[in-house]
Design a protein around this motif. Sequence first.
Motif, PDB file in Angstrom:
ATOM      1  N   VAL A   1       0.847  -1.184   0.000  1.00  0.00           N
ATOM      2  CA  VAL A   1       0.000   0.000   0.000  1.00  0.00           C
ATOM      3  C   VAL A   1       0.886   1.239   0.000  1.00  0.00           C
ATOM      4  O   VAL A   1       1.600   1.487   0.968  1.00  0.00           O
ATOM      5  N   ARG A   2       0.845   1.997  -1.091  1.00  0.00           N
ATOM      6  CA  ARG A   2       1.609   3.243  -1.203  1.00  0.00           C
ATOM      7  C   ARG A   2       0.675   4.383  -0.820  1.00  0.00           C
ATOM      8  O   ARG A   2      -0.385   4.552  -1.420  1.00  0.00           O
ATOM      9  N   LEU A   3       1.068   5.158   0.194  1.00  0.00           N
ATOM     10  CA  LEU A   3       0.231   6.263   0.664  1.00  0.00           C
ATOM     11  C   LEU A   3       0.567   7.531  -0.108  1.00  0.00           C
ATOM     12  O   LEU A   3       1.729   7.855  -0.312  1.00  0.00           O
ATOM     13  N   GLN A   4      -0.471   8.220  -0.541  1.00  0.00           N
ATOM     14  CA  GLN A   4      -0.297   9.461  -1.280  1.00  0.00           C
ATOM     15  C   GLN A   4      -1.119  10.541  -0.593  1.00  0.00           C
ATOM     16  O   GLN A   4      -2.341  10.467  -0.544  1.00  0.00           O
ATOM     17  N   ILE A   5      -0.428  11.541  -0.050  1.00  0.00           N
ATOM     18  CA  ILE A   5      -1.121  12.619   0.645  1.00  0.00           C
ATOM     19  C   ILE A   5      -1.778  13.523  -0.393  1.00  0.00           C
ATOM     20  O   ILE A   5      -1.138  13.984  -1.337  1.00  0.00           O
ATOM     21  N   VAL A   6      -3.066  13.756  -0.200  1.00  0.00           N
ATOM     22  CA  VAL A   6      -3.852  14.566  -1.122  1.00  0.00           C
ATOM     23  C   VAL A   6      -4.020  15.955  -0.512  1.00  0.00           C
ATOM     24  O   VAL A   6      -4.439  16.104   0.635  1.00  0.00           O
ATOM     25  N   VAL A   7      -3.663  16.963  -1.296  1.00  0.00           N
ATOM     26  CA  VAL A   7      -3.790  18.347  -0.854  1.00  0.00           C
ATOM     27  C   VAL A   7      -5.092  18.900  -1.439  1.00  0.00           C
ATOM     28  O   VAL A   7      -5.315  18.799  -2.654  1.00  0.00           O
ATOM     29  N   PRO A   8      -5.946  19.493  -0.609  1.00  0.00           N
ATOM     30  CA  PRO A   8      -7.207  20.027  -1.135  1.00  0.00           C
ATOM     31  C   PRO A   8      -6.951  21.176  -2.107  1.00  0.00           C
ATOM     32  O   PRO A   8      -6.037  21.982  -1.915  1.00  0.00           O
ATOM     33  N   LYS A   9      -7.760  21.237  -3.165  1.00  0.00           N
ATOM     34  CA  LYS A   9      -7.599  22.289  -4.175  1.00  0.00           C
ATOM     35  C   LYS A   9      -8.185  23.620  -3.707  1.00  0.00           C
ATOM     36  O   LYS A   9      -7.704  24.670  -4.077  1.00  0.00           O
ATOM     37  N   ARG A  10      -9.222  23.551  -2.900  1.00  0.00           N
ATOM     38  CA  ARG A  10      -9.862  24.769  -2.398  1.00  0.00           C
ATOM     39  C   ARG A  10     -10.030  24.663  -0.892  1.00  0.00           C
ATOM     40  O   ARG A  10     -10.375  23.619  -0.366  1.00  0.00           O
ATOM     41  N   LEU A  11      -9.803  25.777  -0.224  1.00  0.00           N
ATOM     42  CA  LEU A  11      -9.962  25.838   1.225  1.00  0.00           C
ATOM     43  C   LEU A  11     -10.943  26.954   1.564  1.00  0.00           C
ATOM     44  O   LEU A  11     -10.862  28.042   0.982  1.00  0.00           O
ATOM     45  N   ASN A  12     -11.802  26.680   2.533  1.00  0.00           N
ATOM     46  CA  ASN A  12     -12.652  27.772   3.003  1.00  0.00           C
ATOM     47  C   ASN A  12     -11.825  28.623   3.969  1.00  0.00           C
ATOM     48  O   ASN A  12     -10.692  28.279   4.319  1.00  0.00           O
ATOM     49  N   ALA A  13     -12.387  29.735   4.395  1.00  0.00           N
ATOM     50  CA  ALA A  13     -11.647  30.678   5.239  1.00  0.00           C
ATOM     51  C   ALA A  13     -11.200  30.037   6.551  1.00  0.00           C
ATOM     52  O   ALA A  13     -10.077  30.272   7.019  1.00  0.00           O
ATOM     53  N   LYS A  14     -12.050  29.215   7.139  1.00  0.00           N
ATOM     54  CA  LYS A  14     -11.722  28.567   8.417  1.00  0.00           C
ATOM     55  C   LYS A  14     -10.539  27.601   8.251  1.00  0.00           C
ATOM     56  O   LYS A  14      -9.610  27.594   9.064  1.00  0.00           O
ATOM     57  N   ALA A  15     -10.558  26.796   7.194  1.00  0.00           N
ATOM     58  CA  ALA A  15      -9.469  25.851   6.945  1.00  0.00           C
ATOM     59  C   ALA A  15      -8.175  26.594   6.627  1.00  0.00           C
ATOM     60  O   ALA A  15      -7.094  26.201   7.084  1.00  0.00           O
ATOM     61  N   LYS A  16      -8.274  27.654   5.854  1.00  0.00           N
ATOM     62  CA  LYS A  16      -7.098  28.441   5.515  1.00  0.00           C
ATOM     63  C   LYS A  16      -6.467  29.042   6.772  1.00  0.00           C
ATOM     64  O   LYS A  16      -5.248  29.010   6.946  1.00  0.00           O
ATOM     65  N   GLN A  17      -7.294  29.546   7.671  1.00  0.00           N
ATOM     66  CA  GLN A  17      -6.792  30.123   8.925  1.00  0.00           C
ATOM     67  C   GLN A  17      -6.147  29.048   9.795  1.00  0.00           C
ATOM     68  O   GLN A  17      -5.105  29.283  10.412  1.00  0.00           O
ATOM     69  N   ALA A  18      -6.754  27.851   9.803  1.00  0.00           N
ATOM     70  CA  ALA A  18      -6.182  26.747  10.582  1.00  0.00           C
ATOM     71  C   ALA A  18      -4.786  26.389  10.059  1.00  0.00           C
ATOM     72  O   ALA A  18      -3.869  26.128  10.847  1.00  0.00           O
TER      73      ALA A  18
END
Length: 151
Positions: free
Chosen positions: A111-128
């Motif tokens: 099992v090869r793990l691939q970290i997925v980066v979200p393409k869009r972030l809401n303001a709360k996630a961006k601040q986090a």
Amino acid sequence: MQVRIPAGVRDGQRLRIRGRGEPGAGGGPAGDLIVTVHVRPHPVFELDGRNLRVTVPVTFPEAALGAVIEVPTFHGAPVKVRVKAGTESGRELRVRGRGVQTKKGTGDLLVRLQIVVPKRLNAKAKQALEDFRAAVPDTDPRADLLARARG
């Protein structure tokens, strides 16, 4: 004619079916039938000998904090795999005995793990994430890359 294809056969491999070819000259015994196998690629699994490889996407929080995820298997129900905290993208985990079953033994599921980066972030996630960047020590993971590249 039906031909039994053994588990774990590779693309381009030839199978010999004794006595099933053309009749021999002058009434001699029939020759052998040679079958060349063409294996269609699977959309999820990749064959590596007796092992099966699968790439599984994980989120940044799962990789950073650790998680238990479900991973598909070729022969049935998914298996649960523990992702340790701090796991990097590309890390390979082994699930023993979940690969291809052949006469010589059973392979593993890699099992090869691939970290997925979200393409869009809401303001709360961006601040986090901004808060996270401020909380992490100022380290550069590429610090020695240029020095190593120059030899």
